[in-house]
Scaffold this active site. Structure first.
Site, PDB file in Angstrom:
ATOM      1  N   ASP A  54       3.771  11.077 -64.317  1.00 14.43           N
ATOM      2  CA  ASP A  54       2.551  11.246 -65.094  1.00 14.43           C
ATOM      3  C   ASP A  54       1.422  10.413 -64.491  1.00 14.43           C
ATOM      4  O   ASP A  54       1.554   9.197 -64.326  1.00 14.43           O
ATOM      5  CB  ASP A  54       2.788  10.832 -66.550  1.00 14.43           C
ATOM      6  CG  ASP A  54       1.748  11.390 -67.495  1.00 14.43           C
ATOM      7  OD1 ASP A  54       0.555  11.400 -67.140  1.00 14.43           O
ATOM      8  OD2 ASP A  54       2.117  11.834 -68.598  1.00 14.43           O
ATOM      9  N   SER A 105      -2.541  15.537 -70.189  1.00 17.87           N
ATOM     10  CA  SER A 105      -1.130  15.837 -69.938  1.00 17.87           C
ATOM     11  C   SER A 105      -0.631  17.012 -70.767  1.00 17.87           C
ATOM     12  O   SER A 105       0.351  17.657 -70.388  1.00 17.87           O
ATOM     13  CB  SER A 105      -0.269  14.605 -70.233  1.00 17.87           C
ATOM     14  OG  SER A 105      -0.594  13.557 -69.354  1.00 17.87           O
ATOM     15  N   ASP A 156       5.463  12.721 -76.891  1.00 18.39           N
ATOM     16  CA  ASP A 156       4.290  12.683 -76.041  1.00 18.39           C
ATOM     17  C   ASP A 156       4.161  14.014 -75.302  1.00 18.39           C
ATOM     18  O   ASP A 156       5.115  14.804 -75.210  1.00 18.39           O
ATOM     19  CB  ASP A 156       4.402  11.516 -75.066  1.00 18.39           C
ATOM     20  CG  ASP A 156       3.058  11.029 -74.571  1.00 18.39           C
ATOM     21  OD1 ASP A 156       2.026  11.434 -75.125  1.00 18.39           O
ATOM     22  OD2 ASP A 156       3.037  10.231 -73.613  1.00 18.39           O
ATOM     23  N   THR A 158       4.059  15.425 -72.214  1.00 13.55           N
ATOM     24  CA  THR A 158       4.891  16.004 -71.156  1.00 13.55           C
ATOM     25  C   THR A 158       6.275  16.412 -71.639  1.00 13.55           C
ATOM     26  O   THR A 158       6.716  17.529 -71.354  1.00 13.55           O
ATOM     27  CB  THR A 158       4.972  15.039 -69.963  1.00 13.55           C
ATOM     28  OG1 THR A 158       3.637  14.786 -69.492  1.00 13.55           O
ATOM     29  CG2 THR A 158       5.797  15.613 -68.835  1.00 13.55           C
ATOM     30  N   ARG A 169      -1.770  17.759 -79.636  1.00 18.53           N
ATOM     31  CA  ARG A 169      -0.725  16.849 -79.159  1.00 18.53           C
ATOM     32  C   ARG A 169      -0.492  15.672 -80.099  1.00 18.53           C
ATOM     33  O   ARG A 169       0.522  14.970 -79.975  1.00 18.53           O
ATOM     34  CB  ARG A 169      -1.100  16.325 -77.773  1.00 18.53           C
ATOM     35  CG  ARG A 169      -2.375  15.521 -77.738  1.00 18.53           C
ATOM     36  CD  ARG A 169      -2.741  15.035 -76.350  1.00 18.53           C
ATOM     37  NE  ARG A 169      -1.782  14.070 -75.847  1.00 18.53           N
ATOM     38  CZ  ARG A 169      -1.791  13.582 -74.608  1.00 18.53           C
ATOM     39  NH1 ARG A 169      -2.693  13.993 -73.739  1.00 18.53           N
ATOM     40  NH2 ARG A 169      -0.899  12.690 -74.240  1.00 18.53           N
ATOM     41  N   GLU A 322      10.582  12.647 -66.724  1.00 21.06           N
ATOM     42  CA  GLU A 322       9.215  12.141 -66.593  1.00 21.06           C
ATOM     43  C   GLU A 322       9.176  10.626 -66.438  1.00 21.06           C
ATOM     44  O   GLU A 322       9.751   9.889 -67.250  1.00 21.06           O
ATOM     45  CB  GLU A 322       8.373  12.515 -67.824  1.00 21.06           C
ATOM     46  CG  GLU A 322       6.927  12.054 -67.688  1.00 21.06           C
ATOM     47  CD  GLU A 322       6.158  12.007 -68.996  1.00 21.06           C
ATOM     48  OE1 GLU A 322       4.908  12.035 -68.942  1.00 21.06           O
ATOM     49  OE2 GLU A 322       6.779  11.930 -70.074  1.00 21.06           O
ATOM     50  N   ASP A 327       1.029   6.697 -65.678  1.00 17.47           N
ATOM     51  CA  ASP A 327      -0.242   7.059 -66.301  1.00 17.47           C
ATOM     52  C   ASP A 327      -0.701   6.003 -67.295  1.00 17.47           C
ATOM     53  O   ASP A 327      -1.857   5.574 -67.271  1.00 17.47           O
ATOM     54  CB  ASP A 327      -0.065   8.404 -67.008  1.00 17.47           C
ATOM     55  CG  ASP A 327      -1.222   8.749 -67.931  1.00 17.47           C
ATOM     56  OD1 ASP A 327      -2.224   9.301 -67.441  1.00 17.47           O
ATOM     57  OD2 ASP A 327      -1.118   8.482 -69.152  1.00 17.47           O
ATOM     58  N   LYS A 328       0.188   5.570 -68.154  1.00 23.05           N
ATOM     59  CA  LYS A 328      -0.221   4.673 -69.231  1.00 23.05           C
ATOM     60  C   LYS A 328      -0.689   3.329 -68.683  1.00 23.05           C
ATOM     61  O   LYS A 328      -1.622   2.718 -69.210  1.00 23.05           O
ATOM     62  CB  LYS A 328       0.922   4.509 -70.226  1.00 23.05           C
ATOM     63  CG  LYS A 328       1.298   5.844 -70.890  1.00 23.05           C
ATOM     64  CD  LYS A 328       2.423   5.711 -71.880  1.00 23.05           C
ATOM     65  CE  LYS A 328       2.935   7.076 -72.300  1.00 23.05           C
ATOM     66  NZ  LYS A 328       1.888   8.012 -72.745  1.00 23.05           N
ATOM     67  N   HIS A 331      -4.101   3.828 -67.088  1.00 23.01           N
ATOM     68  CA  HIS A 331      -5.101   3.759 -68.163  1.00 23.01           C
ATOM     69  C   HIS A 331      -5.431   2.307 -68.498  1.00 23.01           C
ATOM     70  O   HIS A 331      -6.589   1.972 -68.764  1.00 23.01           O
ATOM     71  CB  HIS A 331      -4.572   4.442 -69.429  1.00 23.01           C
ATOM     72  CG  HIS A 331      -4.732   5.923 -69.452  1.00 23.01           C
ATOM     73  ND1 HIS A 331      -5.956   6.553 -69.379  1.00 23.01           N
ATOM     74  CD2 HIS A 331      -3.808   6.914 -69.572  1.00 23.01           C
ATOM     75  CE1 HIS A 331      -5.789   7.868 -69.447  1.00 23.01           C
ATOM     76  NE2 HIS A 331      -4.492   8.118 -69.567  1.00 23.01           N
ATOM     77  N   ASP A 369       1.225  15.475 -63.103  1.00 17.78           N
ATOM     78  CA  ASP A 369       0.454  16.365 -63.964  1.00 17.78           C
ATOM     79  C   ASP A 369      -1.042  16.298 -63.682  1.00 17.78           C
ATOM     80  O   ASP A 369      -1.766  17.260 -63.907  1.00 17.78           O
ATOM     81  CB  ASP A 369       0.746  16.086 -65.441  1.00 17.78           C
ATOM     82  CG  ASP A 369       0.633  14.611 -65.801  1.00 17.78           C
ATOM     83  OD1 ASP A 369       0.392  13.788 -64.900  1.00 17.78           O
ATOM     84  OD2 ASP A 369       0.787  14.278 -66.982  1.00 17.78           O
ATOM     85  N   HIS A 370      -1.498  15.159 -63.158  1.00 20.79           N
ATOM     86  CA  HIS A 370      -2.925  14.993 -62.856  1.00 20.79           C
ATOM     87  C   HIS A 370      -3.101  13.715 -62.055  1.00 20.79           C
ATOM     88  O   HIS A 370      -2.195  12.879 -61.965  1.00 20.79           O
ATOM     89  CB  HIS A 370      -3.759  14.928 -64.150  1.00 20.79           C
ATOM     90  CG  HIS A 370      -3.282  13.877 -65.119  1.00 20.79           C
ATOM     91  ND1 HIS A 370      -3.469  12.529 -64.923  1.00 20.79           N
ATOM     92  CD2 HIS A 370      -2.586  13.992 -66.281  1.00 20.79           C
ATOM     93  CE1 HIS A 370      -2.927  11.853 -65.919  1.00 20.79           C
ATOM     94  NE2 HIS A 370      -2.377  12.724 -66.762  1.00 20.79           N
ATOM     95  N   HIS A 411      -8.462   9.931 -66.349  1.00 15.26           N
ATOM     96  CA  HIS A 411      -7.829  10.851 -65.410  1.00 15.26           C
ATOM     97  C   HIS A 411      -8.886  11.320 -64.410  1.00 15.26           C
ATOM     98  O   HIS A 411     -10.089  11.219 -64.664  1.00 15.26           O
ATOM     99  CB  HIS A 411      -7.299  12.092 -66.131  1.00 15.26           C
ATOM    100  CG  HIS A 411      -6.220  11.808 -67.123  1.00 15.26           C
ATOM    101  ND1 HIS A 411      -5.683  12.785 -67.933  1.00 15.26           N
ATOM    102  CD2 HIS A 411      -5.566  10.666 -67.452  1.00 15.26           C
ATOM    103  CE1 HIS A 411      -4.752  12.268 -68.703  1.00 15.26           C
ATOM    104  NE2 HIS A 411      -4.673  10.970 -68.438  1.00 15.26           N
TER     105      HIS A 411
END
Length: 448
Positions: A54, A105, A156, A158, A169, A322, A327-328, A331, A369-370, A411
């Site tokens: 992610d 996501s 979450d 994904t 989501r 995953e 990702d987290k 962030h 995913d991105h 992102h």
């Protein structure tokens, strides 16, 4: 000596210079054409293993590689033989003919899970909010065993896109349905993400998000039970720690929820500042709950269970894994948190590739995913930077510059890497669309 003799000696000398002892075995610049040809396989796969990092763009991969194995080293994810890139954009809900260039996501996961583009926040529903079947649901209906593993809450985006359909989501449990009135069981809907996941019933469901499984079902057949109890009624073994996971039987479905929310990160380190940091190394997160399994542990258990469940059948399995907190932590502008999660994800990739070695009829796909914010830079920037000491014993400065340090880094809309090996892997080559991955996996499993 005649001319022919001199030519012969010259050729022999050239050969000796050009091909020193052992060069054919260790030459880093050898011709890889034949290896690439051998990697291209058509036909059908017995198993598909999809591994999602992610937020793991090329920058995040490079940062982790530099730190862990050095600039000239290679991670497990770097060793897949066929590599391409895919585009990740979402679409605008109000006008699906227009792209949303930066995806979240949920929309990106909906893309590979269903083969359809949707809006940011959508969990396997179209822009008109109608549900569409997922790759896991199709595989299960066709007789394959299935698994869904994450270091995030299982509700979450994904992990959720594989086994649930909600219009937002955020509708993770029975108590969190304000944005999904149409999906609420009180209104005749299929319920929250947590409820739908246990109703879809992957054979292995491992990750965080225990608090949503502990919420009470408000309507329908299971009214008054918690979602966990609903899962138990439907045959799930419930495990909540690493020891329970290790002891779980392969003969029944497993629901493992190992944290109230997301699982704890692996590494900690310096917080970026406007003026940079003193060069430092990352450290193991001593606050990580010891009872939580690592991602490689969950992946190992999932592969073991799914392999045993399918060993004597005609159909294999579909498994998604995953690495969620790359990702987290991106962030959060936390370089060591981000790197530690990438390295842990890479260990899961190695486990999948090891499985593939003895099961060559397995398609393994590794992608993201991105993209995300972090960048390797020369020196301090207008954003926030931290400097780490890498495997090469060199300084690497990482910049986060899309939000204040107290906010959430953004992102990015870049294309991201997709790499694969096994049957149908050649379909990742070139520049493809995120939705194409659905059709590659569907074709590999022979699904209609």
């Amino acid at each position: 000596m005649n001319v022919r003799g001199r030519v012969a000696m010259a050729v022999a000398a050239t050969a000796l210079v050009a091909v020193p002892t052992g060069a054919l075995a260790s030459d880093a610049h050898q011709d890889r054409t034949q290896a690439a040809k051998q990697a291209i396989k058509g036909g059908q796969a017995r198993n598909v293993i999809l591994l999602i990092g992610d937020g793991m763009g090329d920058s995040e991969i490079t940062i982790a590689r530099n730190y862990e194995v050095g600039a000239n080293g290679r991670l497990a994810m770097d060793k897949l033989p066929l590599t391409g890139a895919y585009t990740t954009y979402a679409v605008q809900k109000a006008n699906p003919a227009l792209p949303e260039y930066v995806t979240d996501s949920a929309a990106s996961g909906t893309g590979w899970a269903t083969g359809h583009k949707s809006y940011n926040g959508a969990i396997s529903v179209l822009p008109n909010e109608k549900p569409v079947p997922t790759i896991l649901e199709l595989a299960k209906a066709a007789g394959y065993k299935t698994g869904d593993v994450s270091t995030a809450e299982l509700q979450d985006a994904t992990p959720a896109v594989l086994g649930s359909h909600v219009i937002s989501r955020n509708c993770k449990g029975p108590d969190a349905m304000a944005e999904c009135v149409v999906n609420d069981k009180l209104n005749g809907g299929a319920g929250s993400i947590a409820e739908q996941l246990v109703q879809t019933k992957p054979d292995v469901l491992l990750g965080g998000g225990k608090q949503y499984f502990d919420q009470t079902v408000k309507a329908g057949k299971y009214q008054g039970l918690t979602v966990t109890q609903q899962a138990q009624v439907n045959g799930y073994q419930i495990v909540t720690d690493a020891a329970g996971l290790a002891a779980a039987s392969p003969n029944k479905p497993i629901l493992g929820a190992f944290a109230k929310n997301n699982m704890d990160v692996e590494w900690v380190g310096p917080t970026p500042t406007k003026t940079g940091t003193t060069p430092a190394k990352c450290a193991t997160n001593s606050a990580r709950t010891a009872t939580q399994p690592h991602l490689v542990d969950m992946t190992t258990k999932a592969l073991d269970v799914l392999d045993k469940q399918t060993r004597h059948g005609k159909k294999g399995f579909f498994l998604q894994v995953e690495g969620a907190s790359i990702d987290k932590q991106d962030h959060a502008a936390n370089p060591c948190g981000q790197i530690g999660e990438t390295v842990a994800f890479d260990a899961a990739i190695k486990k999948a590739l090891d499985y593939q070695k003895s099961h060559p009829d397995t398609l393994v796909v590794v992608t993201a995913d991105h993209g995300h914010t972090s960048q390797i830079v020369e020196t301090t920037t207008l954003g926030y930077t931290a400097t780490l000491i890498t495997h090469d014993n060199a300084n690497m400065t990482i910049s986060y510059a899309t939000a204040e340090i107290t906010g959430s880094q953004q992102h990015t809309g870049t294309e991201v890497r997709i790499a694969a090996s096994g049957p149908q892997a050649a379909n990742v080559l070139g520049v493809t669309n995120q939705t194409d991955l659905f059709f590659t996996m569907k074709r590999a499993l022979g699904l209609r």
